[in-house]
Scaffold this motif. Structure first.
Motif, PDB file in Angstrom:
ATOM      1  N   HIS A  26       8.507 -53.165 -19.581  1.00  0.00           N
ATOM      2  CA  HIS A  26       7.766 -54.081 -18.705  1.00  0.00           C
ATOM      3  C   HIS A  26       7.749 -55.489 -19.295  1.00  0.00           C
ATOM      4  O   HIS A  26       7.455 -55.679 -20.475  1.00  0.00           O
ATOM      5  CB  HIS A  26       6.326 -53.608 -18.508  1.00  0.00           C
ATOM      6  CG  HIS A  26       6.202 -52.452 -17.581  1.00  0.00           C
ATOM      7  ND1 HIS A  26       4.982 -51.979 -17.134  1.00  0.00           N
ATOM      8  CD2 HIS A  26       7.138 -51.664 -16.987  1.00  0.00           C
ATOM      9  CE1 HIS A  26       5.161 -50.946 -16.328  1.00  0.00           C
ATOM     10  NE2 HIS A  26       6.470 -50.737 -16.229  1.00  0.00           N
ATOM     11  N   ALA A  56       5.906 -57.798 -17.559  1.00  0.00           N
ATOM     12  CA  ALA A  56       4.620 -58.293 -17.060  1.00  0.00           C
ATOM     13  C   ALA A  56       3.710 -57.101 -16.784  1.00  0.00           C
ATOM     14  O   ALA A  56       4.169 -55.953 -16.701  1.00  0.00           O
ATOM     15  CB  ALA A  56       4.824 -59.116 -15.786  1.00  0.00           C
ATOM     16  N   ASP A  65       0.785 -58.006 -26.457  1.00  0.00           N
ATOM     17  CA  ASP A  65       1.548 -58.954 -25.643  1.00  0.00           C
ATOM     18  C   ASP A  65       0.667 -60.093 -25.144  1.00  0.00           C
ATOM     19  O   ASP A  65       1.149 -61.222 -24.966  1.00  0.00           O
ATOM     20  CB  ASP A  65       2.185 -58.219 -24.459  1.00  0.00           C
ATOM     21  CG  ASP A  65       3.225 -57.200 -24.913  1.00  0.00           C
ATOM     22  OD1 ASP A  65       4.329 -57.622 -25.276  1.00  0.00           O
ATOM     23  OD2 ASP A  65       2.915 -55.992 -24.918  1.00  0.00           O
ATOM     24  N   HIS A  66      -0.601 -59.791 -24.906  1.00  0.00           N
ATOM     25  CA  HIS A  66      -1.541 -60.811 -24.456  1.00  0.00           C
ATOM     26  C   HIS A  66      -2.906 -60.513 -25.047  1.00  0.00           C
ATOM     27  O   HIS A  66      -3.251 -59.356 -25.315  1.00  0.00           O
ATOM     28  CB  HIS A  66      -1.656 -60.832 -22.922  1.00  0.00           C
ATOM     29  CG  HIS A  66      -0.357 -61.007 -22.209  1.00  0.00           C
ATOM     30  ND1 HIS A  66       0.319 -62.203 -22.156  1.00  0.00           N
ATOM     31  CD2 HIS A  66       0.398 -60.110 -21.520  1.00  0.00           C
ATOM     32  CE1 HIS A  66       1.433 -62.052 -21.457  1.00  0.00           C
ATOM     33  NE2 HIS A  66       1.510 -60.788 -21.064  1.00  0.00           N
ATOM     34  N   GLU A 102      -3.646 -60.799 -13.049  1.00  0.00           N
ATOM     35  CA  GLU A 102      -2.418 -60.886 -13.837  1.00  0.00           C
ATOM     36  C   GLU A 102      -1.350 -59.884 -13.394  1.00  0.00           C
ATOM     37  O   GLU A 102      -0.164 -60.060 -13.703  1.00  0.00           O
ATOM     38  CB  GLU A 102      -2.742 -60.638 -15.321  1.00  0.00           C
ATOM     39  CG  GLU A 102      -3.711 -61.631 -15.928  1.00  0.00           C
ATOM     40  CD  GLU A 102      -3.065 -62.977 -16.233  1.00  0.00           C
ATOM     41  OE1 GLU A 102      -1.821 -63.026 -16.301  1.00  0.00           O
ATOM     42  OE2 GLU A 102      -3.811 -63.970 -16.365  1.00  0.00           O
ATOM     43  N   ARG A 103      -1.741 -58.842 -12.708  1.00  0.00           N
ATOM     44  CA  ARG A 103      -0.816 -57.758 -12.352  1.00  0.00           C
ATOM     45  C   ARG A 103       0.278 -58.244 -11.403  1.00  0.00           C
ATOM     46  O   ARG A 103       0.013 -58.977 -10.448  1.00  0.00           O
ATOM     47  CB  ARG A 103      -1.623 -56.628 -11.703  1.00  0.00           C
ATOM     48  CG  ARG A 103      -0.825 -55.445 -11.211  1.00  0.00           C
ATOM     49  CD  ARG A 103      -1.686 -54.583 -10.300  1.00  0.00           C
ATOM     50  NE  ARG A 103      -2.248 -55.389  -9.216  1.00  0.00           N
ATOM     51  CZ  ARG A 103      -3.137 -54.937  -8.321  1.00  0.00           C
ATOM     52  NH1 ARG A 103      -3.586 -53.700  -8.410  1.00  0.00           N
ATOM     53  NH2 ARG A 103      -3.589 -55.741  -7.381  1.00  0.00           N
ATOM     54  N   GLN A 104       1.485 -57.790 -11.651  1.00  0.00           N
ATOM     55  CA  GLN A 104       2.603 -58.015 -10.742  1.00  0.00           C
ATOM     56  C   GLN A 104       2.733 -56.797  -9.835  1.00  0.00           C
ATOM     57  O   GLN A 104       2.816 -55.672 -10.314  1.00  0.00           O
ATOM     58  CB  GLN A 104       3.898 -58.220 -11.527  1.00  0.00           C
ATOM     59  CG  GLN A 104       3.851 -59.399 -12.486  1.00  0.00           C
ATOM     60  CD  GLN A 104       3.733 -60.738 -11.769  1.00  0.00           C
ATOM     61  OE1 GLN A 104       4.505 -61.048 -10.862  1.00  0.00           O
ATOM     62  NE2 GLN A 104       2.738 -61.525 -12.162  1.00  0.00           N
ATOM     63  N   THR A 116       1.946 -54.407 -14.970  1.00  0.00           N
ATOM     64  CA  THR A 116       2.382 -53.745 -13.737  1.00  0.00           C
ATOM     65  C   THR A 116       1.506 -52.550 -13.378  1.00  0.00           C
ATOM     66  O   THR A 116       1.081 -52.409 -12.232  1.00  0.00           O
ATOM     67  CB  THR A 116       3.851 -53.273 -13.882  1.00  0.00           C
ATOM     68  OG1 THR A 116       4.660 -54.375 -14.302  1.00  0.00           O
ATOM     69  CG2 THR A 116       4.379 -52.729 -12.563  1.00  0.00           C
ATOM     70  N   LEU A 175       1.982 -54.070 -23.121  1.00  0.00           N
ATOM     71  CA  LEU A 175       2.811 -53.716 -21.972  1.00  0.00           C
ATOM     72  C   LEU A 175       3.599 -52.441 -22.249  1.00  0.00           C
ATOM     73  O   LEU A 175       3.963 -52.133 -23.392  1.00  0.00           O
ATOM     74  CB  LEU A 175       3.770 -54.855 -21.642  1.00  0.00           C
ATOM     75  CG  LEU A 175       3.122 -56.198 -21.259  1.00  0.00           C
ATOM     76  CD1 LEU A 175       4.194 -57.236 -20.987  1.00  0.00           C
ATOM     77  CD2 LEU A 175       2.205 -56.031 -20.042  1.00  0.00           C
TER      78      LEU A 175
END
Length: 440
Positions: free
Chosen positions: A81, A83, A53-54, A155-157, A85, A77
């Motif tokens: 998800h 984002a 994803d990234h 980066e974590r939500q 998490t 992810l």
């Protein structure tokens, strides 16, 4: 005070190379083959890795020895998800050259354990951390790991804590990174630390195989890349190996032959040795019952006759004085290597490495299956037995079933029922680890 374990080499002249005629050197070069870095471990791609994803390009958050290390992380992810998490960082281990993160995915997710798929199914976001030079200084790659931790927090939500660790040397790199961040007053927000067959006290590659790797380079230097000893002489190898030699002719102590190991251990103690905040988990590919493997001390593994050359290499003998581990003859002996007070590491319980098999394959020698692999990370090292890493353990065969909690630096550990390949994904170990994360 007890004398330190050592190796002693006898040659006809000041070095083996100066003892050899050009014809004899050619015989040795031909006999030892020419297949790259002997101890590097390729990870075949058995399955296709999904698209991450990234992708994060990472630079170490501080230099070491004037150089700043670099690396890369791929982010996968969890199911459902959108984002990052619940981040879990899994660092690559000891090898030569850059990490192959697709191959790393394949390694960790292959077979029944399906480790990464199961993590993502639990709602855990997987971050695979790789390094551009896996063989460089542990402190340098730990700075890359620290940058990865900082990026994950950024980066974590939400505010769920991290899980951070690694396989093999990756567990030592992340251990140092988290401890260093704590020593600097940085909140790494990591709730659990884990190590998967990590050489907390040290790893083992047979001394005679180290010597033969140097010997091959001596008689046949490479111009197109690293030679057989490229990994052995690397900073990371010097820092993690329990016994190390600098050349085929070296005579002297083997636990303190490299100042890099003592310097790293001093640095590690300087940052607190282990991170204090996280709950510390350890997984060992080695068995915990203390039983010896089938590698009998002193057994000849190679008995190479390449007329007029005769080369013999033996499984590490158990202690003793001036125990023969290797001989090179052209009629009369030209090189004899002996060890004193060195334990029989090859047959100790632990995560195994097919060091003998790889060298045999490179040489083109037949080898019995039971002799191909020996101990690489002793179980007592992987479970971080509470002792000085510069001292070899009194008993490599310690039964760990009822080990008191104050005799390990970890909070909990689990061993494979039988010795398995170093870093291999064991269903028993994966199941135990996922149980430890179930309440997270």
């Amino acid at each position: 005070m007890a004398q330190e374990p050592r190796v002693d080499v006898e040659t006809r002249a000041t070095s083996l190379r100066s003892s050899l005629t050009e014809e004899q050197a050619e015989h040795i070069a031909d006999a030892l083959g020419d297949q790259g870095v002997w101890f590097a471990t390729p990870r075949p791609r058995t399955i296709d890795a999904p698209r991450p994803d990234h992708v994060w390009d990472l630079v170490g958050d501080q230099p070491h020895q004037g150089r700043t290390a670099t690396g890369r992380a791929t982010v996968y992810l969890a199911e459902g998800h959108a984002a990052l998490t619940r981040p879990l960082i899994l660092a690559d281990g000891f090898n030569y050259g850059p990490s192959d993160l697709d191959a790393l995915w394949s390694h960790f997710n292959a077979g029944a354990p399906a480790f990464l798929d199961r993590l993502r199914g639990m709602g855990i976001d997987v971050i695979l951390l790789g390094f551009d030079q896996r063989q460089t200084y542990i402190q340098a790659n730990a700075a890359v790991a620290a940058s990865c931790v900082r990026r994950a927090i950024q980066e974590r939500q939400g505010d769920l804590p991290l899980v951070v660790g690694g396989v093999s040397l990756g567990g030592l790199i992340t251990r140092y990174a988290l401890a260093r961040l704590e020593s600097e007053g940085v909140d790494h927000q990591t709730d659990k630390y884990f190590s998967y067959d990590t050489p907390h006290l040290g790893a083992w590659i047979p001394l005679v195989l180290q010597q033969l790797a140097y010997l091959h380079e001596s008689v046949q230097p490479r111009s197109d890349g690293p030679g057989h000893a490229g990994l052995i002489r690397s900073p990371a190898a010097q820092q993690l190996l329990w016994g190390w030699v600098e050349s085929e002719d070296y005579s002297g102590p083997v636990t303190s032959a490299s100042p890099l190991r003592a310097e790293f251990l001093d640095d590690l103690r300087g940052v607190g040795s282990f991170p204090m905040r996280p709950y510390k988990l350890g997984l060992a590919n080695g068995a915990g019952d203390g039983a010896a493997t089938g590698l009998e001390p002193g057994t000849p593994v190679f008995d190479l006759h390449h007329d007029p050359l005769q080369l013999t290499a033996r499984v590490q003998p158990d202690m003793g004085e001036l125990q023969n581990v290797g001989t090179i003859k052209f009629g009369a002996p030209l090189w004899v290597s002996v060890t004193s007070r060195v334990p029989a590491f090859d047959g100790a319980p632990g995560g195994t490495l097919d060091s003998w098999g790889r060298v045999a394959d490179a040489i083109g020698l037949p080898i019995e299956e039971r002799l191909r692999a020996g101990c690489f990370v002793p179980t007592v090292s992987a479970i971080a037995l509470a002792q000085d890493p510069l001292q070899w353990p009194a008993d490599l065969h310690r039964d760990l079933a009822d080990l008191p909690k104050d005799e390990t630096f970890l909070d909990a550990f689990h061993c494979d029922p039988a010795n398995s390949a170093h870093g291999s994904m064991s269903e028993v170990l994966v199941d135990w680890f996922l149980e430890q994360l179930a309440g997270w």
